[in-house]
Design a protein around this motif. Structure first.
Motif, PDB file in Angstrom:
ATOM      1  N   SER A  76       4.986  10.626 -19.655  1.00 30.00           N
ATOM      2  CA  SER A  76       6.161  11.258 -20.245  1.00 30.00           C
ATOM      3  C   SER A  76       6.016  12.749 -19.969  1.00 30.00           C
ATOM      4  CB  SER A  76       6.215  10.984 -21.751  1.00 30.00           C
ATOM      5  OG  SER A  76       7.347  11.596 -22.306  1.00 30.00           O
ATOM      6  N   TYR A  77       6.802  13.252 -19.045  1.00 32.28           N
ATOM      7  CA  TYR A  77       6.647  14.608 -18.543  1.00 32.28           C
ATOM      8  C   TYR A  77       7.744  15.538 -19.044  1.00 32.28           C
ATOM      9  CZ  TYR A  77       3.736  12.150 -15.140  1.00 32.28           C
ATOM     10  OH  TYR A  77       2.789  11.362 -14.547  1.00 32.28           O
ATOM     11  N   THR A  78       7.389  16.799 -19.203  1.00 32.76           N
ATOM     12  CA  THR A  78       8.378  17.847 -19.404  1.00 32.76           C
ATOM     13  C   THR A  78       8.634  18.439 -18.022  1.00 32.76           C
ATOM     14  OG1 THR A  78       7.596  18.309 -21.638  1.00 32.76           O
ATOM     15  CG2 THR A  78       8.880  20.029 -20.542  1.00 32.76           C
ATOM     16  N   LEU A  79       9.887  18.398 -17.604  1.00 32.31           N
ATOM     17  CA  LEU A  79      10.295  18.863 -16.279  1.00 32.31           C
ATOM     18  C   LEU A  79      10.971  20.221 -16.424  1.00 32.31           C
ATOM     19  CD1 LEU A  79      11.058  18.358 -13.227  1.00 32.31           C
ATOM     20  CD2 LEU A  79      13.114  17.248 -14.109  1.00 32.31           C
ATOM     21  N   SER A  80      10.502  21.198 -15.661  1.00 30.39           N
ATOM     22  CA  SER A  80      11.130  22.520 -15.685  1.00 30.39           C
ATOM     23  C   SER A  80      11.398  22.981 -14.256  1.00 30.39           C
ATOM     24  CB  SER A  80      10.256  23.534 -16.432  1.00 30.39           C
ATOM     25  OG  SER A  80       9.001  23.653 -15.811  1.00 30.39           O
ATOM     26  N   VAL A  81      12.443  23.796 -14.120  1.00 28.10           N
ATOM     27  CA  VAL A  81      12.880  24.265 -12.803  1.00 28.10           C
ATOM     28  C   VAL A  81      13.128  25.762 -12.853  1.00 28.10           C
ATOM     29  CG1 VAL A  81      14.712  24.102 -11.065  1.00 28.10           C
ATOM     30  CG2 VAL A  81      13.987  22.045 -12.294  1.00 28.10           C
ATOM     31  N   ALA A  82      12.674  26.465 -11.813  1.00 27.50           N
ATOM     32  CA  ALA A  82      12.973  27.884 -11.637  1.00 27.50           C
ATOM     33  C   ALA A  82      13.339  28.093 -10.174  1.00 27.50           C
ATOM     34  CB  ALA A  82      11.775  28.741 -12.015  1.00 27.50           C
ATOM     35  N   ALA A  83      14.508  28.701  -9.934  1.00 26.95           N
ATOM     36  CA  ALA A  83      14.953  28.956  -8.565  1.00 26.95           C
ATOM     37  C   ALA A  83      15.528  30.364  -8.489  1.00 26.95           C
ATOM     38  CB  ALA A  83      16.001  27.925  -8.152  1.00 26.95           C
ATOM     39  N   VAL A 142       9.533  23.473  -9.071  1.00 27.34           N
ATOM     40  CA  VAL A 142       9.812  22.352  -9.961  1.00 27.34           C
ATOM     41  C   VAL A 142       8.465  21.882 -10.488  1.00 27.34           C
ATOM     42  CG1 VAL A 142      10.863  20.081 -10.178  1.00 27.34           C
ATOM     43  CG2 VAL A 142      11.808  21.737  -8.556  1.00 27.34           C
ATOM     44  N   GLU A 143       8.324  21.862 -11.800  1.00 36.78           N
ATOM     45  CA  GLU A 143       7.027  21.562 -12.401  1.00 36.78           C
ATOM     46  C   GLU A 143       7.162  20.477 -13.460  1.00 36.78           C
ATOM     47  OE1 GLU A 143       3.637  24.575 -13.270  1.00 36.78           O
ATOM     48  OE2 GLU A 143       4.879  24.495 -15.060  1.00 36.78           O
ATOM     49  N   ILE A 144       6.132  19.622 -13.523  1.00 38.48           N
ATOM     50  CA  ILE A 144       6.044  18.629 -14.591  1.00 38.48           C
ATOM     51  C   ILE A 144       4.736  18.842 -15.341  1.00 38.48           C
ATOM     52  CG2 ILE A 144       7.547  16.855 -13.582  1.00 38.48           C
ATOM     53  CD1 ILE A 144       5.005  15.436 -12.561  1.00 38.48           C
ATOM     54  N   VAL A 145       4.802  18.609 -16.655  1.00 43.20           N
ATOM     55  CA  VAL A 145       3.630  18.788 -17.509  1.00 43.20           C
ATOM     56  C   VAL A 145       3.562  17.623 -18.476  1.00 43.20           C
ATOM     57  CG1 VAL A 145       2.538  20.253 -19.260  1.00 43.20           C
ATOM     58  CG2 VAL A 145       3.795  21.302 -17.368  1.00 43.20           C
ATOM     59  N   THR A 155       0.836  -1.200   0.000  1.00 42.45           N
ATOM     60  CA  THR A 155       0.000   0.000   0.000  1.00 42.45           C
ATOM     61  C   THR A 155       0.879   1.261   0.000  1.00 42.45           C
ATOM     62  OG1 THR A 155      -0.129  -0.063   2.412  1.00 42.45           O
ATOM     63  CG2 THR A 155      -1.919  -1.128   1.180  1.00 42.45           C
ATOM     64  N   GLU A 156       2.183   1.075  -0.147  1.00 40.45           N
ATOM     65  CA  GLU A 156       3.116   2.188  -0.189  1.00 40.45           C
ATOM     66  C   GLU A 156       2.797   3.109  -1.370  1.00 40.45           C
ATOM     67  OE1 GLU A 156       7.930   2.856  -0.646  1.00 40.45           O
ATOM     68  OE2 GLU A 156       7.094   0.874  -0.940  1.00 40.45           O
ATOM     69  N   TYR A 157       2.831   4.407  -1.106  1.00 42.38           N
ATOM     70  CA  TYR A 157       2.581   5.409  -2.141  1.00 42.38           C
ATOM     71  C   TYR A 157       3.927   5.837  -2.695  1.00 42.38           C
ATOM     72  CZ  TYR A 157       0.590   9.596  -4.320  1.00 42.38           C
ATOM     73  OH  TYR A 157       0.180  10.549  -5.215  1.00 42.38           O
ATOM     74  N   ARG A 158       4.147   5.679  -3.991  1.00 42.60           N
ATOM     75  CA  ARG A 158       5.446   5.976  -4.593  1.00 42.60           C
ATOM     76  C   ARG A 158       5.343   7.127  -5.583  1.00 42.60           C
ATOM     77  NH1 ARG A 158       7.773  -0.102  -5.586  1.00 42.60           N
ATOM     78  NH2 ARG A 158       7.521  -0.781  -3.437  1.00 42.60           N
ATOM     79  N   PHE A 159       6.330   7.990  -5.526  1.00 39.09           N
ATOM     80  CA  PHE A 159       6.393   9.114  -6.453  1.00 39.09           C
ATOM     81  C   PHE A 159       7.077   8.677  -7.738  1.00 39.09           C
ATOM     82  CE2 PHE A 159       6.030  11.318  -2.368  1.00 39.09           C
ATOM     83  CZ  PHE A 159       4.945  12.132  -2.650  1.00 39.09           C
ATOM     84  N   GLY A 160       6.564   9.166  -8.855  1.00 43.03           N
ATOM     85  CA  GLY A 160       7.148   8.833 -10.147  1.00 43.03           C
ATOM     86  C   GLY A 160       8.340   9.697 -10.499  1.00 43.03           C
ATOM     87  N   VAL A 161       8.347  10.948 -10.022  1.00 49.56           N
ATOM     88  CA  VAL A 161       9.442  11.874 -10.338  1.00 49.56           C
ATOM     89  C   VAL A 161      10.033  12.386  -9.027  1.00 49.56           C
ATOM     90  CG1 VAL A 161      10.082  14.031 -11.480  1.00 49.56           C
ATOM     91  CG2 VAL A 161       8.323  12.574 -12.489  1.00 49.56           C
ATOM     92  N   ASN A 162      11.333  12.184  -8.870  1.00 51.85           N
ATOM     93  CA  ASN A 162      12.075  12.642  -7.694  1.00 51.85           C
ATOM     94  C   ASN A 162      13.242  13.493  -8.188  1.00 51.85           C
ATOM     95  OD1 ASN A 162      10.782  10.844  -5.503  1.00 51.85           O
ATOM     96  ND2 ASN A 162      11.240   9.463  -7.182  1.00 51.85           N
TER      97      ASN A 162
END
Length: 121
Positions: free
Chosen positions: A82-89, A53-56, A29-36
């Motif tokens: 299949s995600y597009t990953l973008s980062v802004a910091a 950090v955003e995925i689309v 029943t573990e909840y797993r993240f697809g994107v780390n």
């Protein structure tokens, strides 16, 4: 009656030899993240917190949550895609978006880990 038992025995033997027929998968029943995602300062190696950090994927859009140690973000919980990953910091050059593909198995997603080194401005 003997032919019936012989047919039943042959049928069981044939079924048992088929791959996956008798395999049983015990799911948790573990909840797993697809994107780390782990964000680091490219100059010092220090964790970068406070980023967005955003995925689309198509109409699906998610801002990843800061989870765990500083600079760690996670999302796409139990969601293949299949995600597009973008980062802004703040204080860093935004890297070019990249594609991250998350697959799954019978029970959970196969999480993808990405480390991104951000260049200070």
């Amino acid at each position: 009656m003997r032919p019936f038992y012989l047919c039943a025995l042959l049928s069981m033997a044939a079924t048992a030899s088929l791959p996956g027929c008798l395999d049983t998968q015990t799911c948790t029943t573990e909840y797993r993240f697809g994107v780390n995602v782990t964000l680091r300062n490219a100059s010092s190696g220090a964790a970068v917190a406070g980023a967005t950090v955003e995925i689309v994927e198509g109409s699906y859009r998610e801002t990843l949550s800061a989870i765990g140690p500083p600079g760690s973000y996670a999302g796409a919980g139990e969601r293949e895609g299949s995600y597009t990953l973008s980062v802004a910091a703040p204080g860093y050059v935004s890297p070019a978006p990249r594609t991250v593909v998350v697959t799954g198995n019978e029970c959970h997603v196969n999480g993808v880990s990405v480390t991104i080194d951000l260049t200070p401005l």
